[in-house]
Write an enzyme that holds these catalytic residues in place. Structure first.
Site, PDB file in Angstrom:
ATOM      1  N   CYS A  72       0.855  -1.188   0.000  1.00  0.00           N
ATOM      2  CA  CYS A  72       0.000   0.000   0.000  1.00  0.00           C
ATOM      3  C   CYS A  72       0.893   1.241   0.000  1.00  0.00           C
ATOM      4  O   CYS A  72       1.763   1.374   0.859  1.00  0.00           O
ATOM      5  CB  CYS A  72      -0.905  -0.014   1.225  1.00  0.00           C
ATOM      6  N   CYS A  75       0.401   3.194   3.473  1.00  0.00           N
ATOM      7  CA  CYS A  75       0.781   2.716   4.810  1.00  0.00           C
ATOM      8  C   CYS A  75       1.773   1.564   4.794  1.00  0.00           C
ATOM      9  O   CYS A  75       2.199   1.117   5.851  1.00  0.00           O
ATOM     10  CB  CYS A  75      -0.458   2.312   5.606  1.00  0.00           C
ATOM     11  N   CYS A 121      -7.531  -1.055   1.567  1.00  0.00           N
ATOM     12  CA  CYS A 121      -6.464  -1.510   2.455  1.00  0.00           C
ATOM     13  C   CYS A 121      -7.034  -1.674   3.858  1.00  0.00           C
ATOM     14  O   CYS A 121      -7.704  -0.785   4.370  1.00  0.00           O
ATOM     15  CB  CYS A 121      -5.335  -0.484   2.456  1.00  0.00           C
ATOM     16  N   CYS A 124      -5.250   1.158   6.449  1.00  0.00           N
ATOM     17  CA  CYS A 124      -5.447   2.617   6.347  1.00  0.00           C
ATOM     18  C   CYS A 124      -6.707   2.984   5.575  1.00  0.00           C
ATOM     19  O   CYS A 124      -6.983   4.163   5.393  1.00  0.00           O
ATOM     20  CB  CYS A 124      -4.224   3.277   5.721  1.00  0.00           C
ATOM     21  N   CYS A 144      -8.501  -5.486  -9.835  1.00  0.00           N
ATOM     22  CA  CYS A 144      -8.127  -4.415 -10.764  1.00  0.00           C
ATOM     23  C   CYS A 144      -7.705  -3.204  -9.931  1.00  0.00           C
ATOM     24  O   CYS A 144      -8.543  -2.513  -9.364  1.00  0.00           O
ATOM     25  CB  CYS A 144      -9.328  -4.096 -11.654  1.00  0.00           C
TER      26      CYS A 144
END
Ligand SMILES: [Zn+2]
Length: 156
Positions: A72, A75, A121, A124, A144
């Site tokens: 991510c 984060c 995510c 976060c 995607c």
């Protein structure tokens, strides 16, 4: 004996880490809109925090074949590995499965006059993209994603 993190009010969640192969407790990352804006590029902010979408074939990872872990960009949580990446032809980086169901969460997205499944995510709550049911076997899933919210840690 109480977990000290419970006392501080910061919730921690179990996340899988590819490098250790273990599930570890990690504190949620919750920032204000101003803090996110200061930390992210305008495109990252638009995608991750405003549920935007980068233009097809515009992102840095749609054709990447390098070996590594896609984390991510907000984060650092491990999200996907190059082993699950496939060429979907859509112009967005596409994966057949996340590193663990712990590391992402999904919810219905009814924007744009259709019902899609949004992928976020776990740590976060960044908007990452959508998941569709037209991926390759065995999972049959196509995650995607937007390159803007991914950060490739090369391991090859
Ligand atoms: Zn994140």
């Amino acid at each position: 004996m109480k977990n000290p993190q419970e006392n501080s009010g910061i919730k921690s969640i179990p996340l899988f880490r590819v490098e250790t192969g273990k599930v570890e407790n990690v504190s949620l990352l919750q920032l204000t809109e101003e803090e996110w804006q200061a930390r992210l590029t305008p495109l990252q902010y638009d995608v991750a925090r405003r549920k935007g979408t980068e233009y097809a074939f515009s992102g840095k990872y749609h054709a990447t074949k390098e070996t590594g872990i896609y984390r991510c960009a907000c984060c650092g949580t491990d999200l996907f590995t190059s082993g699950e990446k496939f060429d979907s032809g859509t112009g967005w980086p596409s994966f057949s499965a996340p590193v663990s169901p712990l590391n992402i969460r999904t919810q219905a997205d009814r924007s744009g006059g259709m019902i899609r499944i949004e992928v976020l995510c776990s740590r976060c709550a960044a908007h990452l993209g959508h998941v569709f049911d037209d991926g390759p076997p065995p999972s049959g899933k196509r995650y995607c994603m937007n390159s803007a919210t991914l950060d490739l840690k090369k391991t090859g």
